[in-house]
Design an enzyme around this catalytic site. Structure first.
Site, short mmCIF file in Angstrom:
data_model
loop_
_atom_site.label_atom_id
_atom_site.label_comp_id
_atom_site.label_asym_id
_atom_site.label_seq_id
_atom_site.Cartn_x
_atom_site.Cartn_y
_atom_site.Cartn_z
N GLY A 20 -8.71 134.43 89.78
CA GLY A 20 -8.48 135.45 88.92
C GLY A 20 -9.60 136.52 88.85
O GLY A 20 -9.40 137.63 88.89
N ARG A 87 -4.23 129.12 94.36
CA ARG A 87 -5.03 129.62 93.34
C ARG A 87 -6.03 128.89 92.96
O ARG A 87 -6.14 127.53 92.88
CB ARG A 87 -3.93 129.92 92.27
CG ARG A 87 -4.73 130.08 90.85
CD ARG A 87 -4.01 130.48 89.68
NE ARG A 87 -4.39 130.06 88.32
CZ ARG A 87 -5.55 130.44 87.77
NH1 ARG A 87 -6.04 131.42 88.42
NH2 ARG A 87 -5.89 129.91 86.47
N VAL A 88 -7.18 129.36 92.62
CA VAL A 88 -8.38 128.62 92.28
C VAL A 88 -8.99 129.23 90.78
O VAL A 88 -9.24 130.74 90.90
CB VAL A 88 -9.68 128.80 93.17
CG1 VAL A 88 -9.37 127.70 94.47
CG2 VAL A 88 -9.88 130.02 93.58
N GLY A 89 -8.99 128.59 89.86
CA GLY A 89 -9.15 128.97 88.54
C GLY A 89 -9.72 128.13 87.53
O GLY A 89 -10.01 126.84 87.82
N MET A 180 -3.20 130.53 82.76
CA MET A 180 -2.44 131.60 82.49
C MET A 180 -1.52 132.33 83.78
O MET A 180 -1.07 133.49 83.69
CB MET A 180 -3.34 132.66 81.76
CG MET A 180 -3.85 132.39 80.56
SD MET A 180 -4.70 133.54 79.53
CE MET A 180 -3.43 134.27 78.80
N ASP A 204 -13.22 124.43 79.44
CA ASP A 204 -13.36 124.30 78.28
C ASP A 204 -12.40 123.13 77.71
O ASP A 204 -11.38 122.82 78.70
CB ASP A 204 -13.19 125.56 77.52
CG ASP A 204 -11.83 126.15 77.74
OD1 ASP A 204 -11.89 126.79 79.02
OD2 ASP A 204 -10.90 125.81 76.87
N1 HPA Z 1 -6.52 128.86 77.75
C1 HPA Z 1 -6.04 129.76 78.66
N2 HPA Z 1 -6.67 129.65 79.79
C2 HPA Z 1 -7.65 129.18 80.03
C3 HPA Z 1 -8.49 128.31 79.25
C4 HPA Z 1 -7.70 128.21 77.76
O1 HPA Z 1 -8.26 127.65 77.27
N3 HPA Z 1 -9.79 128.18 79.83
C5 HPA Z 1 -9.46 128.57 80.87
N4 HPA Z 1 -8.25 129.25 81.12
#
Ligand code: HPA
Length: 234
Positions: A20, A87-89, A180, A204
């Site tokens: 992203g 995709r890497v995210g 997302m 997270d």
């Molecule tokens: N919500 C949506 N997208 C994200 C999150 C999240 O907590 N953490 C990393 N990408």
């Protein structure tokens, strides 16, 4: 040249990594590709092509969220003939057993986005990973001793939701993490008959509200990048 990507025909490889963050695209190009060349900086969404283990490979930012992601993925598949997109995210964990820094391979993507309801006239589509890429990524990761979580994820339109508890219903149905973009990647890959996979690192937790530090992110992101790079040329 397409509307949002400045590359000339032939300047983008058939295999591409899609972070992203455009600066993560530059990080991957500078740290993992041989002789990387920047082919686009429109809107600061950077794209690079180089070689990885002797094979042509590109890496390009997409911005955050389905609408931004969709613009780049459409142009890459339709105008540049990209055949394999990974995709890497990052993602937020929605399940107790999915820990901070875990690698997640998205087998499928649920979504609260309206894009597929629009596209399919109110019907539901099931955005699904390429089995071949998923199998390769799984073998590459487990051979290195990195045990990925493989499962369904949620591609959400709202980073900041209204009641803060919307994610719990998805979690109850076994959805492991939220990001997302993935639902749009898998849908467009299906539309154009190409291969796609999403590889995520848990940054997270929606359960414990823990966050990874910048240093930890750097280290664990490297793991995700290595799996994605080796899968892209497999
Ligand atoms: N919500 C949506 N997208 C994200 C999150 C999240 O907590 N953490 C990393 N990408």
């Amino acid at each position: 040249m397409s509307i949002h990507i400045a590359a000339k025909p032939g300047e983008i490889a058939e295999s591409i990594l899609l972070p992203g963050d455009p600066l993560r695209a530059r990080f991957i190009a500078e740290n993992f590709l041989e002789s990387p060349r920047q082919y686009s900086d429109i809107r600061n969404i950077l794209g690079f092509t180089g070689t990885y283990k002797g094979k042509q490979l590109s890496v390009q930012g997409t911005g955050m969220g389905i609408p931004s992601f969709s613009i780049y993925a459409n142009e890459l598949f339709r105008d540049y003939g990209v055949k394999r997109a990974i995709r890497v995210g990052t993602a937020g964990s929605m399940r107790e057993e999915v820990k901070l820094r875990d690698l997640v391979f998205a087998m499928s993507a649920c979504t609260d986005s309206g894009v597929n309801r629009n596209r399919f006239g109110g019907r539901d589509f099931a955005p699904t990973a390429s089995f071949g890429l998923l199998k390769s990524a799984y073998e590459i990761a487990t051979a290195r001793g990195w045990n990925p979580v493989v499962g369904p994820i949620l591609s959400s339109d709202l980073f900041y939701g209204e009641d803060g508890d919307e994610w719990k219903l998805w979690a109850k149905f076994g959805v492991v993490a939220v990001e997302m973009e993935c639902a749009e990647l898998y849908t467009l890959a299906a539309k154009y008959g190409r291969e796609a996979l999403t590889i995520l690192t848990i940054s997270d937790s929606l359960i414990s509200h823990e966050l990874t530090s910048a240093e930890e992110r750097q280290k664990t992101f490297t793991r995700m990048m290595k799996v994605a790079l080796d899968t892209a040329i497999s």
